[in-house]
Design a protein around this motif. Structure first.
Motif, PDB file in Angstrom:
ATOM      1  N   ALA A 207       0.850  -1.188   0.000  1.00  0.00           N
ATOM      2  CA  ALA A 207       0.000   0.000   0.000  1.00  0.00           C
ATOM      3  C   ALA A 207       0.882   1.233   0.000  1.00  0.00           C
ATOM      4  O   ALA A 207       1.850   1.308   0.758  1.00  0.00           O
ATOM      5  CB  ALA A 207      -0.920   0.023   1.220  1.00  0.00           C
ATOM      6  N   MET A 208       0.569   2.206  -0.868  1.00  0.00           N
ATOM      7  CA  MET A 208       1.274   3.470  -0.876  1.00  0.00           C
ATOM      8  C   MET A 208       0.252   4.581  -0.728  1.00  0.00           C
ATOM      9  O   MET A 208      -0.712   4.679  -1.506  1.00  0.00           O
ATOM     10  CB  MET A 208       2.059   3.653  -2.187  1.00  0.00           C
ATOM     11  CG  MET A 208       2.985   4.866  -2.213  1.00  0.00           C
ATOM     12  SD  MET A 208       2.177   6.415  -2.650  1.00  0.00           S
ATOM     13  CE  MET A 208       3.461   7.601  -2.259  1.00  0.00           C
ATOM     14  N   LEU A 209       0.431   5.433   0.284  1.00  0.00           N
ATOM     15  CA  LEU A 209      -0.459   6.568   0.522  1.00  0.00           C
ATOM     16  C   LEU A 209       0.321   7.848   0.243  1.00  0.00           C
ATOM     17  O   LEU A 209       1.303   8.150   0.926  1.00  0.00           O
ATOM     18  CB  LEU A 209      -0.974   6.589   1.961  1.00  0.00           C
ATOM     19  CG  LEU A 209      -1.613   5.303   2.505  1.00  0.00           C
ATOM     20  CD1 LEU A 209      -2.149   5.542   3.922  1.00  0.00           C
ATOM     21  CD2 LEU A 209      -2.720   4.801   1.595  1.00  0.00           C
ATOM     22  N   PRO A 294       0.146  -0.760  -5.805  1.00  0.00           N
ATOM     23  CA  PRO A 294      -1.089  -0.053  -5.471  1.00  0.00           C
ATOM     24  C   PRO A 294      -0.776   1.234  -4.725  1.00  0.00           C
ATOM     25  O   PRO A 294       0.025   1.248  -3.790  1.00  0.00           O
ATOM     26  CB  PRO A 294      -1.838  -1.047  -4.578  1.00  0.00           C
ATOM     27  CG  PRO A 294      -0.748  -1.876  -3.958  1.00  0.00           C
ATOM     28  CD  PRO A 294       0.344  -1.965  -4.980  1.00  0.00           C
ATOM     29  N   GLY A 295      -1.385   2.322  -5.160  1.00  0.00           N
ATOM     30  CA  GLY A 295      -1.136   3.609  -4.512  1.00  0.00           C
ATOM     31  C   GLY A 295      -2.336   4.519  -4.638  1.00  0.00           C
ATOM     32  O   GLY A 295      -3.048   4.492  -5.645  1.00  0.00           O
ATOM     33  N   ILE A 296      -2.557   5.337  -3.616  1.00  0.00           N
ATOM     34  CA  ILE A 296      -3.662   6.297  -3.645  1.00  0.00           C
ATOM     35  C   ILE A 296      -3.184   7.659  -3.174  1.00  0.00           C
ATOM     36  O   ILE A 296      -2.167   7.774  -2.483  1.00  0.00           O
ATOM     37  CB  ILE A 296      -4.860   5.835  -2.784  1.00  0.00           C
ATOM     38  CG1 ILE A 296      -4.496   5.840  -1.290  1.00  0.00           C
ATOM     39  CG2 ILE A 296      -5.351   4.470  -3.219  1.00  0.00           C
ATOM     40  CD1 ILE A 296      -5.682   5.564  -0.388  1.00  0.00           C
ATOM     41  N   MET A 297      -3.917   8.678  -3.559  1.00  0.00           N
ATOM     42  CA  MET A 297      -3.653  10.040  -3.121  1.00  0.00           C
ATOM     43  C   MET A 297      -4.738  10.455  -2.130  1.00  0.00           C
ATOM     44  O   MET A 297      -5.929  10.262  -2.381  1.00  0.00           O
ATOM     45  CB  MET A 297      -3.649  10.982  -4.330  1.00  0.00           C
ATOM     46  CG  MET A 297      -3.524  12.455  -3.986  1.00  0.00           C
ATOM     47  SD  MET A 297      -3.316  13.511  -5.471  1.00  0.00           S
ATOM     48  CE  MET A 297      -4.743  13.044  -6.467  1.00  0.00           C
ATOM     49  N   ILE A 298      -4.307  11.035  -1.022  1.00  0.00           N
ATOM     50  CA  ILE A 298      -5.226  11.576  -0.021  1.00  0.00           C
ATOM     51  C   ILE A 298      -5.067  13.095  -0.078  1.00  0.00           C
ATOM     52  O   ILE A 298      -3.989  13.621   0.178  1.00  0.00           O
ATOM     53  CB  ILE A 298      -4.919  11.015   1.371  1.00  0.00           C
ATOM     54  CG1 ILE A 298      -5.066   9.482   1.344  1.00  0.00           C
ATOM     55  CG2 ILE A 298      -5.851  11.628   2.415  1.00  0.00           C
ATOM     56  CD1 ILE A 298      -4.570   8.790   2.584  1.00  0.00           C
TER      57      ILE A 298
END
Length: 340
Positions: A207-209, A294-298
């Motif tokens: 997981a990448m945040l 997998p990565g998401i932007m907050i």
């Protein structure tokens, strides 16, 4: 004299039409669930008073952002000394928290640039890494209080919160350099340099945040914009924090926002979208997508909400530190969940 001919549609044609409409309906529903339907109950009530630990966090975030965006200010290749001073501030702060800071150094035209990483090794699955990162450079002549001193400060304060904690998976915090132009989505973008090295070393990022431009909120109708057709689906008030990923990161988007909604009393929106939609890949999570992670932007959605984006007016007085502290405090619990 006109003659009108009444054509009777055959039963088989009606059946074919009904099947086609049924397929289209299934596709629409499928796309909705794939990209837009998010688990958990989105919070819409009055915000509760800050807890004691959130008040402490708020003060720390405010002090960090004052140092980064005011005392140091513009920080990028054209203000190289300030960029290095910011790196020194972050490195010293992480060291004081008890970490051994690992520098990744790379050169552009004989100048050195640095990504900074610290971690808490997992107790059961140390090879599985939950990575949290934000970039500490600013764009053009902007002091970059919201973009992205908020993300860099949030990464720093989250690292401090986990300095003495343990989890089953490894938790890593990274302060990235050179996210902004002229390096954005080029081979010299700090997070891409870092992600490529992880790929070469065969490290497993589960997981990448990416913490990106997180501190501006507005209750005014029309304060929130979107690229079409998202404006037809999401609220027009910029009072929420958003969780955005590409289609390959859909599971991570859903798990992260579910964890956030279970723990936070704060509005949130999420989506897993094609990466070609403007804004979806506009931060460091993009670099990890290039390696298949997998990565998401907050984010508060940056230019789609923040009127001072990439300007000299991006100063700390525009940031709602109360709401930023609520988001970061809840993210600490989300990270704990992801690491277990």
């Amino acid at each position: 004299m006109y003659r009108f001919r009444i054509q009777i549609v055959s039963k088989s044609a009606l059946i074919r039409l009904a099947k086609l409409l049924g397929i289209l309906l299934i596709l629409v529903i499928g796309v909705w669930f794939l990209m837009f339907q998010m688990p958990g109950q989105n919070y819409s009530g009055q915000l509760l008073p800050l807890q004691e630990e959130e008040i402490t966090l708020q003060k720390s975030l405010q002090q960090d952002i004052q140092t980064i965006a005011v005392d140091l200010g513009i920080r990028n290749i054209t203000h190289y000394e300030n960029l290095n001073k910011t790196r020194n501030f972050l490195e010293n702060s992480l060291t004081q928290a008890g970490y051994e800071v690992k520098r990744q150094t790379y050169k552009i035209n004989d100048q050195s640039f640095y990504n900074l990483a610290v971690e808490r090794l997992g107790t059961e699955h140390p090879e599985e890494i939950v990575l949290i990162g934000g970039h500490y450079d600013s764009a053009f002549s902007s002091p970059g209080a919201n973009d992205n001193a908020t993300g860099a400060a949030a990464t720093l304060e989250l690292a401090k919160l986990f300095a003495q904690k343990s989890a089953k998976r490894t938790i890593r915090f990274v302060e990235f350099t050179n996210e902004e132009p002229p390096f954005f989505q080029t081979e010299n973008m700090g997070s891409l340099v870092y992600a490529e090295q992880l790929h070469q070393d065969k490290e497993k990022i589960v997981a990448m945040l990416s913490l990106e431009t997180m501190g501006y909120f507005s209750n005014i109708a029309g304060s929130q914009k979107y690229p079409f057709p998202l404006d037809l689906l999401y609220p027009n008030r910029g009072d929420f924090i958003s969780f955005v990923g590409n289609l390959n990161s859909r599971k991570l988007v859903r798990r992260t926002i579910k964890s956030f909604r279970d723990r936070a009393r704060f509005p949130s929106e999420g989506a897993a979208l094609p990466s070609w939609i403007p804004g979806v890949g506009w931060s460091d999570q993009w670099s990890f997508w290039q390696q298949g992670n997998p990565g998401i932007m907050i984010t508060d959605t940056a230019p789609y909400r923040y009127p001072y984006y990439h300007t000299e007016q991006d100063t700390p007085d525009k940031i709602n530190f109360d709401k930023l502290a609520r988001v970061v405090a809840a993210l600490a619990e989300v990270i704990s969940d992801l690491a277990e």
